[in-house]
Design an enzyme around this catalytic site. Structure first.
Site, PDB file in Angstrom:
ATOM      1  N   GLU A  21      40.514  35.775  11.489  1.00  0.00           N
ATOM      2  CA  GLU A  21      39.255  35.409  12.141  1.00  0.00           C
ATOM      3  C   GLU A  21      38.684  34.109  11.576  1.00  0.00           C
ATOM      4  O   GLU A  21      37.948  33.405  12.262  1.00  0.00           O
ATOM      5  CB  GLU A  21      38.214  36.518  11.965  1.00  0.00           C
ATOM      6  N   TYR A  53      12.688  26.787  25.093  1.00  0.00           N
ATOM      7  CA  TYR A  53      13.893  27.591  24.917  1.00  0.00           C
ATOM      8  C   TYR A  53      15.140  26.727  24.729  1.00  0.00           C
ATOM      9  O   TYR A  53      16.081  27.145  24.079  1.00  0.00           O
ATOM     10  CB  TYR A  53      14.086  28.586  26.061  1.00  0.00           C
ATOM     11  N   GLU A  73      25.520  40.743  10.974  1.00  0.00           N
ATOM     12  CA  GLU A  73      24.241  41.087  10.345  1.00  0.00           C
ATOM     13  C   GLU A  73      23.617  39.850   9.697  1.00  0.00           C
ATOM     14  O   GLU A  73      22.405  39.639   9.777  1.00  0.00           O
ATOM     15  CB  GLU A  73      24.436  42.189   9.287  1.00  0.00           C
ATOM     16  N   LYS A  98      29.157  40.857  19.576  1.00  0.00           N
ATOM     17  CA  LYS A  98      30.461  40.219  19.349  1.00  0.00           C
ATOM     18  C   LYS A  98      31.470  40.853  20.315  1.00  0.00           C
ATOM     19  O   LYS A  98      32.087  41.873  20.010  1.00  0.00           O
ATOM     20  CB  LYS A  98      30.888  40.387  17.891  1.00  0.00           C
TER      21      LYS A  98
END
Length: 116
Positions: A21, A53, A73, A98
């Site tokens: 990853e 935004y 997290e 994810k």
């Protein structure tokens, strides 16, 4: 008090704990609810009173992509801290998803709420 919402902000970044990853980019999807007093902007139709935004989205993309991160997290906490400190929102809900992280699930994620 109102809210400004951003849904499914896609950020391609290096995210994950496995060695494979750390060598690829993966997509994260962010949903944001940000407490914001929309009355001044609505009453005056003046952009200076709005929470932009596009500016928020660009800043968060920079934040999440500037360094590899292992955990979603961590992404959620960093995003919440940034919104509270840099954009002066008083409360935020951050959802980080994810997609494809678990083969048998469409997506996995975390959700946090923070305030100052």
């Amino acid at each position: 008090m109102g809210k400004v919402l951003i849904r499914q902000l896609r950020i391609d970044t290096v995210i994950g704990v496995y060695e494979w990853e750390k060598k690829i980019h993966q997509s994260l999807l962010l949903d944001l609810d940000m407490a914001w007093d929309n009355k001044p902007a609505a009453a005056t139709d003046d952009y200076q009173y709005a929470l932009c935004y596009e500016t928020v989205s660009n800043r968060l993309t920079q934040l999440v992509t500037e360094h590899p991160i292992e955990l979603i997290e961590t992404v959620a906490e960093r995003v919440a801290d940034c919104l509270l400190q840099e954009f002066n929102v008083t409360w935020v809900k951050v959802v980080v998803m994810k997609p494809g992280a678990v083969a048998t699930a469409a997506s996995v994620g975390v959700e946090i709420e923070r305030s100052r």
